[in-house]
Design a protein around this motif. Structure first.
Motif, PDB file in Angstrom:
ATOM      1  N   CYS A 286      45.063 -23.373  -1.677  1.00 40.90           N
ATOM      2  CA  CYS A 286      45.995 -23.681  -0.586  1.00 40.90           C
ATOM      3  C   CYS A 286      46.628 -22.434   0.021  1.00 40.90           C
ATOM      4  CB  CYS A 286      47.079 -24.622  -1.111  1.00 40.90           C
ATOM      5  SG  CYS A 286      48.097 -25.356   0.185  1.00 40.90           S
ATOM      6  N   ALA A 287      46.462 -21.277  -0.610  1.00 44.23           N
ATOM      7  CA  ALA A 287      47.105 -20.047  -0.128  1.00 44.23           C
ATOM      8  C   ALA A 287      46.651 -19.729   1.294  1.00 44.23           C
ATOM      9  CB  ALA A 287      46.784 -18.892  -1.070  1.00 44.23           C
ATOM     10  N   PHE A 288      47.615 -19.442   2.165  1.00 44.21           N
ATOM     11  CA  PHE A 288      47.335 -19.112   3.564  1.00 44.21           C
ATOM     12  C   PHE A 288      48.486 -18.269   4.081  1.00 44.21           C
ATOM     13  CE2 PHE A 288      47.191 -20.098   8.183  1.00 44.21           C
ATOM     14  CZ  PHE A 288      45.881 -19.726   8.446  1.00 44.21           C
ATOM     15  N   SER A 289      48.178 -17.163   4.737  1.00 48.47           N
ATOM     16  CA  SER A 289      49.245 -16.245   5.123  1.00 48.47           C
ATOM     17  C   SER A 289      49.212 -15.851   6.595  1.00 48.47           C
ATOM     18  CB  SER A 289      49.162 -14.969   4.268  1.00 48.47           C
ATOM     19  OG  SER A 289      47.929 -14.295   4.489  1.00 48.47           O
ATOM     20  N   ALA A 290      48.448 -16.584   7.417  1.00 48.39           N
ATOM     21  CA  ALA A 290      48.210 -16.129   8.790  1.00 48.39           C
ATOM     22  C   ALA A 290      48.987 -16.880   9.854  1.00 48.39           C
ATOM     23  CB  ALA A 290      46.713 -16.217   9.093  1.00 48.39           C
ATOM     24  N   PHE A 291      49.908 -17.736   9.461  1.00 46.55           N
ATOM     25  CA  PHE A 291      50.611 -18.564  10.447  1.00 46.55           C
ATOM     26  C   PHE A 291      51.294 -17.698  11.510  1.00 46.55           C
ATOM     27  CE2 PHE A 291      53.841 -21.285  12.250  1.00 46.55           C
ATOM     28  CZ  PHE A 291      53.256 -22.540  12.276  1.00 46.55           C
ATOM     29  N   LYS A 292      52.022 -16.681  11.086  1.00 45.39           N
ATOM     30  CA  LYS A 292      52.743 -15.818  12.026  1.00 45.39           C
ATOM     31  C   LYS A 292      51.763 -15.010  12.878  1.00 45.39           C
ATOM     32  CE  LYS A 292      56.477 -12.407  12.349  1.00 45.39           C
ATOM     33  NZ  LYS A 292      55.770 -11.578  13.350  1.00 45.39           N
ATOM     34  N   TYR A 293      50.716 -14.489  12.256  1.00 47.03           N
ATOM     35  CA  TYR A 293      49.727 -13.697  13.001  1.00 47.03           C
ATOM     36  C   TYR A 293      49.091 -14.541  14.101  1.00 47.03           C
ATOM     37  CZ  TYR A 293      45.634 -10.914  14.122  1.00 47.03           C
ATOM     38  OH  TYR A 293      44.670 -10.207  14.809  1.00 47.03           O
ATOM     39  N   ILE A 294      48.732 -15.778  13.773  1.00 43.61           N
ATOM     40  CA  ILE A 294      48.104 -16.660  14.760  1.00 43.61           C
ATOM     41  C   ILE A 294      49.052 -16.943  15.909  1.00 43.61           C
ATOM     42  CG2 ILE A 294      47.302 -19.030  15.127  1.00 43.61           C
ATOM     43  CD1 ILE A 294      46.073 -18.912  12.315  1.00 43.61           C
ATOM     44  N   ASN A 295      50.295 -17.243  15.601  1.00 37.11           N
ATOM     45  CA  ASN A 295      51.265 -17.558  16.647  1.00 37.11           C
ATOM     46  C   ASN A 295      51.554 -16.340  17.525  1.00 37.11           C
ATOM     47  OD1 ASN A 295      53.027 -19.507  17.894  1.00 37.11           O
ATOM     48  ND2 ASN A 295      54.753 -18.353  17.031  1.00 37.11           N
ATOM     49  N   ASP A 296      51.643 -15.163  16.900  1.00 35.21           N
ATOM     50  CA  ASP A 296      51.941 -13.935  17.654  1.00 35.21           C
ATOM     51  C   ASP A 296      50.802 -13.539  18.591  1.00 35.21           C
ATOM     52  OD1 ASP A 296      54.360 -13.788  16.373  1.00 35.21           O
ATOM     53  OD2 ASP A 296      53.775 -12.199  14.976  1.00 35.21           O
ATOM     54  N   ASN A 297      49.579 -13.953  18.265  1.00 34.08           N
ATOM     55  CA  ASN A 297      48.415 -13.552  19.058  1.00 34.08           C
ATOM     56  C   ASN A 297      47.738 -14.715  19.770  1.00 34.08           C
ATOM     57  OD1 ASN A 297      47.900 -10.511  18.335  1.00 34.08           O
ATOM     58  ND2 ASN A 297      48.392 -11.507  16.385  1.00 34.08           N
ATOM     59  N   MET A 298      48.469 -15.817  19.889  1.00 30.47           N
ATOM     60  CA  MET A 298      47.914 -16.997  20.533  1.00 30.47           C
ATOM     61  C   MET A 298      47.521 -16.694  21.974  1.00 30.47           C
ATOM     62  SD  MET A 298      47.128 -20.072  19.720  1.00 30.47           S
ATOM     63  CE  MET A 298      48.161 -20.356  18.294  1.00 30.47           C
ATOM     64  N   GLY A 299      46.323 -17.139  22.372  1.00 31.36           N
ATOM     65  CA  GLY A 299      45.877 -16.954  23.749  1.00 31.36           C
ATOM     66  C   GLY A 299      45.074 -15.698  23.980  1.00 31.36           C
ATOM     67  N   LYS A 300      45.039 -14.788  23.039  1.00 31.88           N
ATOM     68  CA  LYS A 300      44.266 -13.554  23.184  1.00 31.88           C
ATOM     69  C   LYS A 300      42.817 -13.797  22.759  1.00 31.88           C
ATOM     70  CE  LYS A 300      48.250 -10.578  22.180  1.00 31.88           C
ATOM     71  NZ  LYS A 300      48.795  -9.545  21.267  1.00 31.88           N
ATOM     72  N   PRO A 301      41.838 -13.448  23.598  1.00 28.56           N
ATOM     73  CA  PRO A 301      40.440 -13.630  23.208  1.00 28.56           C
ATOM     74  C   PRO A 301      40.057 -12.696  22.071  1.00 28.56           C
ATOM     75  CG  PRO A 301      40.576 -12.406  25.267  1.00 28.56           C
ATOM     76  CD  PRO A 301      41.969 -12.885  24.956  1.00 28.56           C
ATOM     77  N   PHE A 302      39.037 -13.063  21.326  1.00 28.28           N
ATOM     78  CA  PHE A 302      38.704 -12.334  20.108  1.00 28.28           C
ATOM     79  C   PHE A 302      38.367 -10.868  20.359  1.00 28.28           C
ATOM     80  CE2 PHE A 302      34.480 -13.698  21.494  1.00 28.28           C
ATOM     81  CZ  PHE A 302      33.664 -12.630  21.139  1.00 28.28           C
ATOM     82  N   TRP A 303      37.800 -10.542  21.536  1.00 27.49           N
ATOM     83  CA  TRP A 303      37.407  -9.163  21.791  1.00 27.49           C
ATOM     84  C   TRP A 303      38.587  -8.241  22.102  1.00 27.49           C
ATOM     85  CZ3 TRP A 303      36.148 -13.246  25.009  1.00 27.49           C
ATOM     86  CH2 TRP A 303      36.737 -13.266  26.271  1.00 27.49           C
ATOM     87  N   GLU A 304      39.763  -8.841  22.359  1.00 28.59           N
ATOM     88  CA  GLU A 304      40.948  -8.021  22.607  1.00 28.59           C
ATOM     89  C   GLU A 304      41.719  -7.722  21.324  1.00 28.59           C
ATOM     90  OE1 GLU A 304      43.400  -9.679  25.626  1.00 28.59           O
ATOM     91  OE2 GLU A 304      41.849  -9.575  27.183  1.00 28.59           O
ATOM     92  N   LEU A 305      41.350  -8.349  20.243  1.00 30.42           N
ATOM     93  CA  LEU A 305      41.994  -8.123  18.954  1.00 30.42           C
ATOM     94  C   LEU A 305      41.143  -7.189  18.104  1.00 30.42           C
ATOM     95  CD1 LEU A 305      42.967 -11.824  18.152  1.00 30.42           C
ATOM     96  CD2 LEU A 305      44.507 -10.024  18.956  1.00 30.42           C
ATOM     97  N   ASP A 306      41.781  -6.460  17.203  1.00 31.67           N
ATOM     98  CA  ASP A 306      41.032  -5.646  16.269  1.00 31.67           C
ATOM     99  C   ASP A 306      40.198  -6.575  15.392  1.00 31.67           C
ATOM    100  OD1 ASP A 306      40.941  -4.505  13.299  1.00 31.67           O
ATOM    101  OD2 ASP A 306      40.939  -2.808  14.697  1.00 31.67           O
ATOM    102  N   PRO A 307      38.879  -6.467  15.396  1.00 31.59           N
ATOM    103  CA  PRO A 307      38.035  -7.442  14.700  1.00 31.59           C
ATOM    104  C   PRO A 307      38.276  -7.514  13.199  1.00 31.59           C
ATOM    105  CG  PRO A 307      36.738  -5.554  15.432  1.00 31.59           C
ATOM    106  CD  PRO A 307      38.076  -5.445  16.096  1.00 31.59           C
ATOM    107  N   SER A 308      38.440  -6.359  12.558  1.00 31.08           N
ATOM    108  CA  SER A 308      38.661  -6.371  11.110  1.00 31.08           C
ATOM    109  C   SER A 308      40.019  -6.953  10.773  1.00 31.08           C
ATOM    110  CB  SER A 308      38.537  -4.948  10.542  1.00 31.08           C
ATOM    111  OG  SER A 308      37.228  -4.450  10.705  1.00 31.08           O
TER     112      SER A 308
END
Length: 323
Positions: free
Chosen positions: A103-125
């Motif tokens: 059940c461990a998950f730590s990306a809630f804030k990251y997802i919300n902070d980057n909502m709407g940005k296409p994958f190529w605009e984010l650092d892939p790693s």
């Protein structure tokens, strides 16, 4: 009663990411059923030196419910800490582990902070690791280590907490790929585990009002997540943090659990199968129910549609079919 009365006495469980959210609710329900529950959290942070950390508070609540609980600080990004966790359980429980809930998950804030940005605009790693290192990758590692304890004993249940995000685009690319991976992991691992009587399932909770969701509602004035959350919560149909745990506790005590191995199970379907409601005495939003699906935008139409009219599972899965 919210859980199966002491049906898990003597059963050893591990719930990762259980200091808050759904993980905490699952741990509480397993404890209420009498299980010995190991729980993990990234850190034992205390808001005050005289107070307990969230991880310690969960452990205390589990024991108040009637279970035995061992809180373990574990950063699931760190393979060495994860390995040490399973060695601890193996040593302390004489090689026994009956139930693993990933059940461990730590990306809630990251997802919300980057909502709407296409994958190529984010650092892939960074985007991949932030979303999937603690989830998909760690789920696989924990499942492998758990299987090493379960297979020799010819019994066990492994659960991946996933979501409908694996069926169609939701949030961002790494999230959807990760959730699809969690579901496929259960399906493929079950092929190799079934001959050893070890079940592996993936569970999709209904919309849940967790601490993270509440924080988003309180702190975010305009966001995609806020709009989606309010669309559901204004109907007062979100599930409690313990609803999914109620289903897992019953599944763990079901001698026929192996019959559903490899499948994706909805928390609402578990409730219908085992005949229980949420802690408030109600049923959460059922996203297989035609009436519930229409209730937000067409409430008058929804009222005349019987509750038993539901989307068949084969049709429900069609958006995920790429052929």
């Amino acid at each position: 009663m919210s859980s199966v009365s002491k049906s898990l006495m003597g059963v050893v469980c591990l719930v990762t990411g259980a200091s808050r959210g759904i993980g905490k609710g699952i741990a509480l329900q397993l404890g209420e059923a009498g299980a010995t529950v190991y729980i993990t959290g990234r850190k034992a942070t205390k808001t005050d030196e005289n107070q307990k950390s969230p991880l310690e508070e969960t452990a205390m609540e589990v024991e108040k419910r009637g279970g035995t609980c061992f809180p373990v600080v574990c950063d699931h990004k760190d393979d060495f800490q994860v390995d040490a966790l399973f060695e601890k359980i193996k040593k302390e429980q004489n090689g026994r582990l009956d139930v693993l809930v990933n059940c461990a998950f730590s990306a809630f804030k990251y997802i919300n902070d980057n909502m709407g940005k296409p994958f190529w605009e984010l650092d892939p790693s960074e985007s991949w690791d932030e979303v999937n290192r603690v989830a998909l990758r760690n789920y696989y590692r924990c499942s492998s280590l758990a299987a090493r304890l379960m297979v020799p004993r010819k019994t066990g249940l492994i659960v991946n907490i996933s979501s409908a995000g694996g069926m169609f685009y939701f949030h961002n690319v790494p999230y959807g790929v990760g959730k699809e991976g969690c579901d496929r992991m259960a399906a493929d691992c079950s092929v190799e585990l079934k001959p050893h009587n070890v079940a592996f399932v993936s569970i999709w909770p209904c919309p849940v009002m967790t601490e993270s969701v509440k924080e988003t509602l309180d702190s975010t004035e305009q966001s995609f997540l806020r709009d989606k959350i309010l669309e559901i919560t204004t109907q007062d149909r979100y599930e409690s943090q313990e609803f999914t745990g109620m289903g897992i506790a019953r599944l763990a005590s079901d001698p026929k659990a192996i019959s559903v191995t490899g499948k994706v199970l909805l928390s609402i379907d578990l409730a219908k199968k085992y005949g229980y409601k949420d802690r408030n005495g109600k049923m959460p939003l059922d996203y297989r129910s035609i009436s519930d699906l229409m209730s937000a935008k067409h409430p008058y139409v929804a009222k005349v549609i019987p509750g038993f009219v539901r989307v068949p599972k084969w049709m429900f899965a069609m958006p995920g079919n790429k052929f």
